[in-house]
Scaffold this active site. Sequence first.
Site, PDB file in Angstrom:
ATOM      1  N   TYR A 178      -9.977  -0.502   2.501  1.00 37.39           N
ATOM      2  CA  TYR A 178      -9.487  -0.601   3.872  1.00 37.39           C
ATOM      3  C   TYR A 178      -8.965   0.718   4.382  1.00 37.39           C
ATOM      4  O   TYR A 178      -8.461   1.528   3.610  1.00 37.39           O
ATOM      5  CB  TYR A 178      -8.339  -1.621   3.884  1.00 37.39           C
ATOM      6  CG  TYR A 178      -8.403  -2.564   5.047  1.00 37.39           C
ATOM      7  CD1 TYR A 178      -9.458  -3.455   5.158  1.00 37.39           C
ATOM      8  CD2 TYR A 178      -7.426  -2.544   6.026  1.00 37.39           C
ATOM      9  CE1 TYR A 178      -9.526  -4.316   6.237  1.00 37.39           C
ATOM     10  CE2 TYR A 178      -7.488  -3.416   7.104  1.00 37.39           C
ATOM     11  CZ  TYR A 178      -8.539  -4.297   7.204  1.00 37.39           C
ATOM     12  OH  TYR A 178      -8.611  -5.147   8.262  1.00 37.39           O
TER      13      TYR A 178
ATOM     14  N   ASP B  21       0.812  -1.225   0.000  1.00 47.38           N
ATOM     15  CA  ASP B  21       0.000   0.000   0.000  1.00 47.38           C
ATOM     16  C   ASP B  21       0.838   1.265   0.000  1.00 47.38           C
ATOM     17  O   ASP B  21       0.407   2.283  -0.546  1.00 47.38           O
ATOM     18  CB  ASP B  21      -0.981  -0.021   1.171  1.00 47.38           C
ATOM     19  CG  ASP B  21      -2.115  -1.009   0.921  1.00 47.38           C
ATOM     20  OD1 ASP B  21      -2.788  -0.884  -0.113  1.00 47.38           O
ATOM     21  OD2 ASP B  21      -2.318  -1.915   1.755  1.00 47.38           O
TER      22      ASP B  21
END
Lengths: 683, 683
Positions: free
Chosen positions: A399, A315
Amino acid sequence: MVSDRLTQLAHQVTATAAPPYPFDPLSTAEIEATVSIIRKEHGPLHYNAITLYEPRKAEMMAWVANSENAPRPARKADVVTIAPGGKVYDGVVDLDNNEIAQWNHTPDVQPLITMEDLQEVEHVVRKDPKVIEQCGIVGIPAEDMHKVYCDPWTIGYDERFGSAVRLQQALMYYRPHPDDSQYTYPLDFCPIYNAETREIIHIDIPLVRRPINKAPPNNYHPAAIEKEGGYRKDIKPIHITQPDGVSFVINGRMIEWQNWNIHVGFNYREGIVLNNITFNDKGNVRPIFWRLSLAEMVVPYGNPEHPHQRKHAFDLGEYGGGYMTNSLSLGCDCKGAIHYMDAAFVNRAGAATTIKNAICIHEEDAGILFKHTDFRDDSVVVTRGRKLIISQIFTAANYEYCVYWIFHQDGTVQLEIKLTGILNTYAMNPGEDTHGWGTEVYPGVNAHNHQHLFCLRVDPNIDGPDNTVFQVDAVRGSGEVGSLENKYGNAFYAKKTKFTTPREAMSDYDGSTSRTWDMANTNKLNSHSKKPVSYKLVSRDVPPLMPKEGSLVWKRAGFARHAIHVTKYSDDQIHPAGRHVPQTSGEPSQGIPAWIESAGSDSSIDNTDVVLWHTFGLTHFPAPEDYPIMPAEPMTLLLRPRHFFDRNPVLDVPPSYARTPSQVASGSGACGCTKNDGSSVLV
Amino acid sequence: MVSDRLTQLAHQVTATAAPPYPFDPLSTAEIEATVSIIRKEHGPLHYNAITLYEPRKAEMMAWVANSENAPRPARKADVVTIAPGGKVYDGVVDLDNNEIAQWNHTPDVQPLITMEDLQEVEHVVRKDPKVIEQCGIVGIPAEDMHKVYCDPWTIGYDERFGSAVRLQQALMYYRPHPDDSQYTYPLDFCPIYNAETREIIHIDIPLVRRPINKAPPNNYHPAAIEKEGGYRKDIKPIHITQPDGVSFVINGRMIEWQNWNIHVGFNYREGIVLNNITFNDKGNVRPIFWRLSLAEMVVPYGNPEHPHQRKHAFDLGEYGGGYMTNSLSLGCDCKGAIHYMDAAFVNRAGAATTIKNAICIHEEDAGILFKHTDFRDDSVVVTRGRKLIISQIFTAANYEYCVYWIFHQDGTVQLEIKLTGILNTYAMNPGEDTHGWGTEVYPGVNAHNHQHLFCLRVDPNIDGPDNTVFQVDAVRGSGEVGSLENKYGNAFYAKKTKFTTPREAMSDYDGSTSRTWDMANTNKLNSHSKKPVSYKLVSRDVPPLMPKEGSLVWKRAGFARHAIHVTKYSDDQIHPAGRHVPQTSGEPSQGIPAWIESAGSDSSIDNTDVVLWHTFGLTHFPAPEDYPIMPAEPMTLLLRPRHFFDRNPVLDVPPSYARTPSQVASGSGACGCTKNDGSSVLV
């Protein structure tokens, strides 16, 4: 020098005119200046990133030590651009001299996927005839294509497509209504998007098809909750106020709080970067960490069926923890008296953009800091603690990661991460066996097993840059029960193993020895214990990388093979999975494994300038309670002073209450102390 | 029945006249009634403990299920007394019928040492000629004996003296001034005290003598801090207020909060006991835990030199976590709107005593409960959480344990323990080698390595009493990298191992598999995941017992041999190291090992009424920052619902902010939600 002095003097007059501190992130003006310098020499480019080219450590340390005489580090910009045809140029722009200092074509890499890159894909998939065809097959008519959504991910690495073409994979969903959560309606196929040509070049279609989920929506927005009976009404307000303001002082991006001094940086990649963290130990300003950041992460999913192996997002390296940062707002994300800092970036076209309130800085009560009662007479001291929290929240598609850098008065630095947001979901047929690779969290919704593995980069500066890392294990004494040396079998001690080379330092967590790691300055001993001054890493959420040795993730995420790596400091070694992460094959592994190989895995890391890389996180087997949105799951680690101070450093925090034995004896009962807020306690 | 109904009616009229709930601790009146019943039949006794004889589970469950028709469990007192000559009598007094129900002489045991027992020793040592002589040898003149102090500890077990005589060991200290911390001046010898004759029967004297420490005092009281420059003045107040009061409702000792219902008990031994914990799941009141408590602990020290092996206090079983509990006060120990509960005990003479404010109950803001932002349009929901904290603090001589039972809205129960207070210290000569068994935390002060191992007793009641415990390990899929079944090597899953017998259930922590344990009801499956409803124990501070197999501590603290034991429920199995702990030899081991042996280590614990015992804690290698008083060190574990709810159970907590995609699209920006305090959010 003279101009620096003048600048400093000017700074005292008008804070707004202050020159940036060398660690400060680039301002919007500096970003625009960078672009205009580049534009003079180069044609049209897509700007992927413009961020502070951080001052070289030697130069910066010299300036910090003696800013009167040492040269002030120049302001420079670190630039990533993509030219037409997909050619990547990495550059450095010298903003003091208005010139391009470096400009290199970097072949065979894909820079990270920006939010703008991500936003495009959904529009393309909705119009692609093959995608429309697949939607029809799973039960979505062509006229409903506006109800089709996708979370575009980097492709990770797919050996069929390699690295030459800039690709994304589109995880497909459907929303019956614009306010429905699409994660209840995952589609079973996965288009591959070419970012250069802006078209779908392939669709991965599973052997077993899974028509669109028939279950009713599973939502968490207010209208849905109202329909289900409304919100609970039994929560009374808690007000947290600081009538006299905060206890910290901010000068530019430098925070002074309870003996701590911290520079708060930020970049598109790591998000918050904390620099030159020092602690004023009774007038002696002692360096502790030169730089702290969350430097990388990887989220491998555990379903071996094709193409789920591609789900292992980096990420930070593939999207940017800074780029994905939320704009925070008072009372929602934080409570109390808040200081915010914004974050500036470049957009693709080369304009400066800003995320307002990207960083939240606030204090919290920290409960009891210390307490002791004498059982003889109830004489007592009880003192409450305070903590300083520097935080950001970033959203990685489904998320969210809430990152809290917490400073405690006692010299402890805590990193807490809360995981929330929505599980990544995949389609399943009624009654389908998940084979243990996932959980049916709602009818037709398969949430796959996954890990969240973070890489903390610690550049220790424990009373100076020459530090040594030790592994510390609690082990039993050698003598057997009944032996002279260990008659009662109770002997145990802290076994310290010095890491002298990067090879030795590749170490794993061992819960059975309560393993910790010390970053120590062996040149300076604690005056009482005669042990090296040190900071201890106490981290307990340290799962191993579940993908096997030699696997795709193992190759790409070399940093995650061990809980600990230690490398000799090098200015350009910031990103543990490499500078450009998308579409790396892992052959060879970038970042930490490459650096260790190039430095020599048997080179010395003893008593020199080192960097410690710590991979921690958790392994998540989803359950229905995590859906349709996940209650925050916390995870934490500590960096604790050990043999660093000669004494508990918080004895001078005003107690809430104190009564000495002689006060008890004299019956005076006066506590002779002040409350945490400075007022006196009357007893 | 009729009288019960009348009592219940009376209860509705005047709350003060309410009959105690069967789980309620004995009131002072009931304690006094117990003593008067005993006095009628027995001569002069020392009262060691009078506490609630807890209702038998079958009886109580029947009454809870149907309090109209099932008989109300009788009020009974569990009594420990010591008759002249040291004869121990264990008894049960039936308070409903004003009679002694059981009265047994228990040979060869020593009940715990009360605070009164402890208080006596110091007076005796100061007058003992042999102690005075030893004080002279280390440099304390006879006229300074009032400056000599001791922390009396149970003797643990010393094979030279056995169990027949009630003994304490006196850890000796010196205070130059009454307000000085004596832990800077440990004495090197250790008198043994006979509690029966109130005399010193022996002194353990080391081969190497260590004269009294010459270092200046190291204090933390206000006068000392003022002398060193005073308190810091840069902490601004934080006010935490609840203008509308708390969100919980207390009826007697029953708390209702955010769907939770909890009965708060307390006893002299375990301190807080939480009974019949249920969760209202959309109108369906579901049992979760029948009883939760911290049931035992042991603090083994790691110095093998005689007589330090005796330092391994069972603070609950040997002294009582309830007996040692602090009286708490607002703003000092807790902040906000606090509800306190008192604790009632018997003293040695048979009078009832009370610790005011023994239990603190309050709420805290818990930060973000969940959040998600849609990256497409910044539609968002962010909801803050709240927690309920039921806490006590107890002082075990030098040390304090702050115990926080924390209930979260999402169904999680958290146990947090903060360690603070003062290190146990021993004398050392200048330049003396600690041999790694301790740390010189201040000149002349040796703080020995030690562990704090707690035993959590969990009586699960997951949708009913028939439960099964599973060990859960994160493991890699079986196929090798490149194989058909695991081509990319990324497969992993949760391996669940059912514990069918107590032998199988004796299990250790494994950090390398992120090991957790599920307490499951295999008779009831989650409607989505089809997995048994369960609660998962997530505990990461789980060091093994450092004393070796076969050692004194290993024998005495059988519960600490493994992280997990599971036993079939039995009403009288509450204390994991046995009912009477002082001076047990560990041959045979009491408590858990004895119960397992008697039930049969291969008896079934599958799908039946089970108890899970979890030993956790930490291993402490002292450092100078821990001295002269230790900044609180936290430790935590979680009991988390997994497959218990069909859905995130906190969706109806009012969000701080919410904006749906359609609100974003319409530009209305209205959030349509309420703040946590019930007021509307205006955007």
